[in-house]
Design a protein around this motif. Structure first.
Motif, PDB file in Angstrom:
ATOM      1  N   GLY A 125      -6.876  39.547  -9.671  1.00 23.53           N
ATOM      2  CA  GLY A 125      -6.497  38.283  -9.052  1.00 23.53           C
ATOM      3  C   GLY A 125      -5.012  38.148  -8.789  1.00 23.53           C
ATOM      4  N   THR A 167      -1.385  41.218  -5.373  1.00 31.24           N
ATOM      5  CA  THR A 167      -2.587  40.856  -4.614  1.00 31.24           C
ATOM      6  C   THR A 167      -2.290  39.576  -3.843  1.00 31.24           C
ATOM      7  OG1 THR A 167      -3.917  41.753  -6.426  1.00 31.24           O
ATOM      8  CG2 THR A 167      -5.074  40.392  -4.816  1.00 31.24           C
ATOM      9  N   ARG A 168      -2.181  39.681  -2.515  1.00 27.62           N
ATOM     10  CA  ARG A 168      -1.865  38.488  -1.707  1.00 27.62           C
ATOM     11  C   ARG A 168      -3.159  37.777  -1.326  1.00 27.62           C
ATOM     12  NH1 ARG A 168       1.177  38.791   3.366  1.00 27.62           N
ATOM     13  NH2 ARG A 168       0.513  40.946   3.690  1.00 27.62           N
ATOM     14  N   LYS A 169      -3.350  36.606  -1.931  1.00 28.55           N
ATOM     15  CA  LYS A 169      -4.638  35.929  -1.760  1.00 28.55           C
ATOM     16  C   LYS A 169      -4.652  34.939  -0.592  1.00 28.55           C
ATOM     17  CE  LYS A 169      -4.336  35.033  -6.068  1.00 28.55           C
ATOM     18  NZ  LYS A 169      -4.448  34.552  -7.437  1.00 28.55           N
ATOM     19  N   GLY A 214      -7.596  35.847   1.534  1.00 30.87           N
ATOM     20  CA  GLY A 214      -7.526  37.217   1.011  1.00 30.87           C
ATOM     21  C   GLY A 214      -7.570  38.302   2.083  1.00 30.87           C
ATOM     22  N   ILE A 257      -5.452  41.596   1.616  1.00 31.06           N
ATOM     23  CA  ILE A 257      -5.592  42.420   0.410  1.00 31.06           C
ATOM     24  C   ILE A 257      -5.885  43.880   0.749  1.00 31.06           C
ATOM     25  CG2 ILE A 257      -6.951  42.782  -1.706  1.00 31.06           C
ATOM     26  CD1 ILE A 257      -7.230  39.694  -1.875  1.00 31.06           C
ATOM     27  N   ASN A 273     -11.614  34.746  -7.149  1.00 29.91           N
ATOM     28  CA  ASN A 273     -10.235  35.084  -7.514  1.00 29.91           C
ATOM     29  C   ASN A 273      -9.452  35.735  -6.380  1.00 29.91           C
ATOM     30  OD1 ASN A 273     -10.533  34.107 -10.067  1.00 29.91           O
ATOM     31  ND2 ASN A 273     -11.127  36.090 -10.939  1.00 29.91           N
ATOM     32  N   LEU A 274     -10.141  36.199  -5.335  1.00 27.96           N
ATOM     33  CA  LEU A 274      -9.464  36.848  -4.209  1.00 27.96           C
ATOM     34  C   LEU A 274      -9.493  35.988  -2.952  1.00 27.96           C
ATOM     35  CD1 LEU A 274     -10.909  40.474  -4.587  1.00 27.96           C
ATOM     36  CD2 LEU A 274      -8.825  39.528  -5.591  1.00 27.96           C
ATOM     37  N   GLY A 275     -10.214  34.854  -3.023  1.00 28.50           N
ATOM     38  CA  GLY A 275     -10.365  34.001  -1.855  1.00 28.50           C
ATOM     39  C   GLY A 275     -11.389  34.530  -0.861  1.00 28.50           C
ATOM     40  N   TRP A 276     -12.220  35.484  -1.305  1.00 36.51           N
ATOM     41  CA  TRP A 276     -13.183  36.117  -0.387  1.00 36.51           C
ATOM     42  C   TRP A 276     -14.523  35.411  -0.399  1.00 36.51           C
ATOM     43  CZ3 TRP A 276     -12.837  42.101  -1.647  1.00 36.51           C
ATOM     44  CH2 TRP A 276     -11.600  42.579  -1.183  1.00 36.51           C
TER      45      TRP A 276
END
Ligand code: ZN
Length: 314
Positions: A11, A33-35, A39, A42, A86-89
């Protein structure tokens, strides 16, 4: 010999390792990790960083056998990640995205599953193909490996050990919205839940002297025979041992490997869980081994490299 790339997407940071195909590490590094933007940066960021590093190491992409990726979310057997909060996916086709940058075999899996593979490959004192890995952190995660293969399941929920419904006594709320899950009792959060329950009426504990209690403190005091902490740890071990007893007759592993932050309590914890397992398991699985995870934070990149290798050489 061609080399392997293992990626552990977290994350906040993403770890990337370049390995020989026997698992010896050549180099490892981390990127942020650029969210933002759901995301969408990433995977491009990871691919750019890999290309840069391969250039610096003077390794041609032709000399890479495979890429493996561990992700903080469920990944199905087709490599589709469905919702990694946690990654915005939302739904992401991992292999499809990496293929835009690298024409290599790509394999992605859930990060706990990947850590399980890593511990099986490089963490144990002897080789085996049948392992159940349980990671005890803020939550409880896991990975089930049968005959060398990860159990992903149809929607990527194979090995979601934390949500085994097992507790009918405490009824703490789980993050998944239910009660009774293994992680409501056996995670760092769960262990504090157990202690707070006893603190409502017990005074015979040093815990009262601390403004804030943690799983680490509870284990430390249990080692000094604090009555309340011993009771908490015994209840934790009973429930985890019961979960292992049930898992042992599902996949019949050679090893249970216990990792995650809570496992820092070491052999004290492992022995308690092992005894609780022995007291509750089917007789024919009593010889199942228990081991602590040994790879720490590197389990992710090592396991990722190995799932990539297995996928490319199957
Ligand atoms: Zn749950």
């Amino acid at each position: 010999m061609k080399k392997l790339i293992g990626i552990d997407v977290g994350g906040t940071t993403t770890k990337i390792g370049i390995f020989e195909n026997n698992g010896d590490i050549i180099d490892q590094f981390s990127i942020v990790t650029r969210k933002e933007d759901h995301g969408s940066h990433i995977i491009p960021d990871i691919c750019e960083a890999i290309n840069l590093k391969l250039g610096l190491l003077d390794i041609d992409v032709e000399n890479i056998l495979s890429i493996g990726v561990g992700l903080p979310g469920p990944v199905d057997s087709k490599g589709i990640c469905r919702t990694a909060v946690n990654l915005g996916w939302s739904t992401v086709d991992i292999a499809g995205e990496f293929k835009k940058y690298f024409d290599l075999p790509i394999k992605a899996a859930n990060d706990a599953n990947v850590a399980a593979i890593g511990e099986m490959w490089k963490g144990l004192p002897e080789p085996t193909n049948d392992v159940v890995f349980i990671t005890l952190g803020t939550g409880v995660g896991g990975g089930i490996i049968i005959d060398g293969k990860l159990v992903d399941g149809t929607t990527g929920c194979g090995g979601e050990i934390g949500h085994i419904t097992i507790d009918h006594k405490h009824n703490f709320m789980c993050n998944c919205g239910r009660t009774g899950c293994l992680e409501t009792v056996c995670s760092a959060t769960g262990i504090v839940n157990l202690a707070n329950e006893l603190l409502e009426y017990r005074l015979d504990t040093k815990l009262l002297a601390y403004p804030e209690i943690s799983a680490r403190l509870i284990f430390d005091l249990a080692k000094e025979n604090d009555p309340v902490c011993v009771e908490v740890v015994d209840e934790f071990a009973r429930v985890l041992g019961l979960a292992c007893a049930n898992l042992a007759v599902i996949s019949n592993p050679e090893y249970f490997i216990i990792g995650g932050g809570v496992s820092a309590a070491g052999d004290f914890l492992l022995n308690k869980v092992h005894v609780a397992f022995m007291n509750q398991c089917f007789a024919n699985v009593r010889n199942t081994n228990f081991a602590l995870a040994t790879l720490g934070n590197d389990a992710g990149i090592i396991g990722a490299a190995y799932i990539g290798y297995l996928n490319a050489t199957k």
